[in-house]
Scaffold this active site. Structure first.
Site, PDB file in Angstrom:
ATOM      1  N   ASN A  14       0.816  -1.247  -0.176  1.00  0.00           N
ATOM      2  CA  ASN A  14      -0.352   0.642   0.272  1.00  0.00           C
ATOM      3  C   ASN A  14       0.901   1.214  -0.688  1.00  0.00           C
ATOM      4  O   ASN A  14       1.917   1.228   0.433  1.00  0.00           O
ATOM      5  CB  ASN A  14      -1.255   0.408   1.001  1.00  0.00           C
ATOM      6  CG  ASN A  14      -0.384  -0.662   2.267  1.00  0.00           C
ATOM      7  OD1 ASN A  14      -0.034  -0.306   3.075  1.00  0.00           O
ATOM      8  ND2 ASN A  14      -0.664  -1.828   2.080  1.00  0.00           N
ATOM      9  N   THR A  55      -7.848  -1.259  -0.554  1.00  0.00           N
ATOM     10  CA  THR A  55      -7.665  -2.414  -0.145  1.00  0.00           C
ATOM     11  C   THR A  55      -8.005  -3.190  -1.438  1.00  0.00           C
ATOM     12  O   THR A  55      -9.223  -2.861  -2.171  1.00  0.00           O
ATOM     13  CB  THR A  55      -8.614  -2.876   0.744  1.00  0.00           C
ATOM     14  OG1 THR A  55      -8.284  -4.679   1.462  1.00  0.00           O
ATOM     15  CG2 THR A  55      -9.732  -3.153   1.148  1.00  0.00           C
ATOM     16  N   SER A 105      -5.981  -1.650   4.300  1.00  0.00           N
ATOM     17  CA  SER A 105      -6.765  -2.113   5.904  1.00  0.00           C
ATOM     18  C   SER A 105      -5.367  -1.516   6.864  1.00  0.00           C
ATOM     19  O   SER A 105      -4.540  -1.601   8.168  1.00  0.00           O
ATOM     20  CB  SER A 105      -6.829  -3.307   6.076  1.00  0.00           C
ATOM     21  OG  SER A 105      -6.034  -3.929   5.248  1.00  0.00           O
ATOM     22  N   GLU A 106      -4.281  -1.125   6.021  1.00  0.00           N
ATOM     23  CA  GLU A 106      -2.750  -1.185   6.232  1.00  0.00           C
ATOM     24  C   GLU A 106      -2.006   0.481   6.541  1.00  0.00           C
ATOM     25  O   GLU A 106      -1.256   1.101   6.987  1.00  0.00           O
ATOM     26  CB  GLU A 106      -1.692  -1.916   5.795  1.00  0.00           C
ATOM     27  CG  GLU A 106      -1.090  -2.910   6.540  1.00  0.00           C
ATOM     28  CD  GLU A 106      -0.389  -4.010   5.394  1.00  0.00           C
ATOM     29  OE1 GLU A 106      -0.578  -3.955   4.472  1.00  0.00           O
ATOM     30  OE2 GLU A 106      -0.142  -5.377   6.119  1.00  0.00           O
ATOM     31  N   HIS A 154       4.486   0.890   1.873  1.00  0.00           N
ATOM     32  CA  HIS A 154       4.440  -0.331   2.768  1.00  0.00           C
ATOM     33  C   HIS A 154       4.409  -1.751   1.435  1.00  0.00           C
ATOM     34  O   HIS A 154       3.867  -2.063   0.794  1.00  0.00           O
ATOM     35  CB  HIS A 154       3.751  -0.513   3.374  1.00  0.00           C
ATOM     36  CG  HIS A 154       3.431  -1.877   4.490  1.00  0.00           C
ATOM     37  ND1 HIS A 154       4.478  -3.374   4.201  1.00  0.00           N
ATOM     38  CD2 HIS A 154       2.565  -2.961   3.698  1.00  0.00           C
ATOM     39  CE1 HIS A 154       4.185  -4.873   4.679  1.00  0.00           C
ATOM     40  NE2 HIS A 154       3.065  -3.839   4.190  1.00  0.00           N
ATOM     41  N   HIS A 192       5.786  -6.121   0.251  1.00  0.00           N
ATOM     42  CA  HIS A 192       6.843  -7.423   0.895  1.00  0.00           C
ATOM     43  C   HIS A 192       8.599  -7.725  -0.590  1.00  0.00           C
ATOM     44  O   HIS A 192       7.954  -8.679  -0.566  1.00  0.00           O
ATOM     45  CB  HIS A 192       5.976  -8.557   0.048  1.00  0.00           C
ATOM     46  CG  HIS A 192       5.130  -8.185   1.774  1.00  0.00           C
ATOM     47  ND1 HIS A 192       3.576  -8.875   1.163  1.00  0.00           N
ATOM     48  CD2 HIS A 192       4.462  -6.425   2.546  1.00  0.00           C
ATOM     49  CE1 HIS A 192       2.276  -7.997   1.979  1.00  0.00           C
ATOM     50  NE2 HIS A 192       2.897  -6.790   3.177  1.00  0.00           N
ATOM     51  N   HIS A 241       7.453 -10.142   7.847  1.00  0.00           N
ATOM     52  CA  HIS A 241       6.514  -9.362   7.444  1.00  0.00           C
ATOM     53  C   HIS A 241       6.871  -8.684   5.946  1.00  0.00           C
ATOM     54  O   HIS A 241       6.595  -9.103   4.392  1.00  0.00           O
ATOM     55  CB  HIS A 241       5.580  -8.504   7.873  1.00  0.00           C
ATOM     56  CG  HIS A 241       4.353  -7.096   7.959  1.00  0.00           C
ATOM     57  ND1 HIS A 241       3.069  -7.101   8.086  1.00  0.00           N
ATOM     58  CD2 HIS A 241       3.607  -7.587   6.350  1.00  0.00           C
ATOM     59  CE1 HIS A 241       2.540  -6.647   7.348  1.00  0.00           C
ATOM     60  NE2 HIS A 241       3.034  -6.812   5.849  1.00  0.00           N
TER      61      HIS A 241
HETATM   62 ZN   LIG Z   1       1.678  -5.458   4.520  1.00  0.00          ZN
END
Ligand SMILES: [Zn+2]
Length: 302
Positions: free
Chosen positions: A39, A54, A84-85, A104, A106, A167
């Site tokens: 996000n 989302t 949601s983050e 953010h 991964h 994460h």
């Molecule tokens: Zn994440």
């Protein structure tokens, strides 16, 4: 740069929505976010933040998909539900008023370090020392809520890049491109570390070389916690140790960094001439500045 003025045009700024989509494409195309992961947000007012929604692939967003929230996470605009983050992004923006954008995701190589809970070694690559510095590892929490968002708070002073245990990563800055680059630089570095480890060994820079890079960083006007934290050695001992309530992650896969006295102690104990950047002849500071500047310019053009 599109984010030069203080708040741009607020939540209806089409250009900033397009920029979120563009950074989303880069995040997805780089493989930093699978499927609907990741996000992105940009602060556009005292109490207004644009963010990705989302349940959407970050590689295929259009400006109409972008939502807006207030600093508490309440949705104030957009036809899709906000990520949601978002609370993670907002915690960073609330504690760091200079931060106007957050990414953010991964990224696999950096996330491998997050899963192994292996600290990112320092004093290895010049650009990482100058542009990044130590990357703290925030403790694990179930993603989404306030407890998760607050895991990064103890580490916000002195870095724009944080690893999230088991994460992923979060990076931030004065504008969205700057925030995104931190993620790209970190993941490229982690990849180099993993590849060189496969080759057999990872060599640290020596003490003089490490000091020269910090001198250069200071000269270029970049801050580093090592300039302020007492009893923190040059490349091993975490400058963020106050932030680690539980045990500080320790190296297991990589050799611990060699012990070199900290930057502050060095300034106190060393007379000025010996600490001057020109003390050691082999690294040419001018050349290094030129090289780093060229790389930044090349990255800007991408
Ligand atoms: Zn994440």
């Amino acid at each position: 740069m599109t984010t030069a003025n203080k708040w741009n045009s607020g939540i209806n700024d089409r250009k900033l929505k397009e920029l979120i989509c563009e950074i989303g494409r880069r995040v997805y195309n780089k493989g930093f976010a699978a499927a609907n992961d990741g996000n992105i947000s940009i602060r556009v007012g005292e109490n207004e933040v644009l963010c990705s929604p989302t349940m959407i692939c970050k590689g295929f967003m259009t400006p109409d998909d972008i939502c807006a929230v207030d600093l508490e996470g309440g949705q104030i605009a957009g036809k899709r539900k906000r990520t949601s983050e978002i609370l993670l992004h907002l915690a960073i923006m609330k504690h760091r008023p200079d931060v106007k954008a957050v990414v953010h995701c991964h990224p696999p190589h950096a996330t491998a370090f997050a899963v192994a809970r292996e600290p990112i070694p320092q004093c290895i690559l010049p650009e990482i020392e100058v542009f990044m510095g130590e990357v703290p590892i925030a403790p694990y929490e179930t993603p989404g809520g306030h407890a998760f968002a607050n895991t990064v708070v103890p580490f916000l002073k002195g870095t724009n890049t944080i690893i999230l245990t088991n994460h992923g990563t979060v990076s931030f800055g004065a504008n969205l491109e700057e925030a995104y680059w931190k993620t790209e630089i970190l993941d490229a570095y982690c990849r180099i570390l993993l590849l060189s480890k496969q080759l057999g060994r990872v060599e640290y820079l020596n003490e003089r070389e490490s000091v020269e890079l910090l001198d250069l960083k200071k000269k270029l006007g970049f801050d580093d916690p090592r300039f302020h934290v007492e009893n923190c050695d040059l490349c091993g001992n975490s400058a963020f140790r106050e932030g680690y309530k539980d045990a500080q992650p320790q190296p297991a896969a990589f050799e611990p960094a060699p012990y070199y006295p900290g930057y502050l102690e060095r300034q106190k104990s060393t007379p000025a001439p010996a600490a001057a950047p020109s003390a050691g002849p082999p690294i040419d500071t001018e050349m290094l500045v030129k090289m780093i500047t060229e790389q930044v310019m090349a990255a800007l053009k991408k």
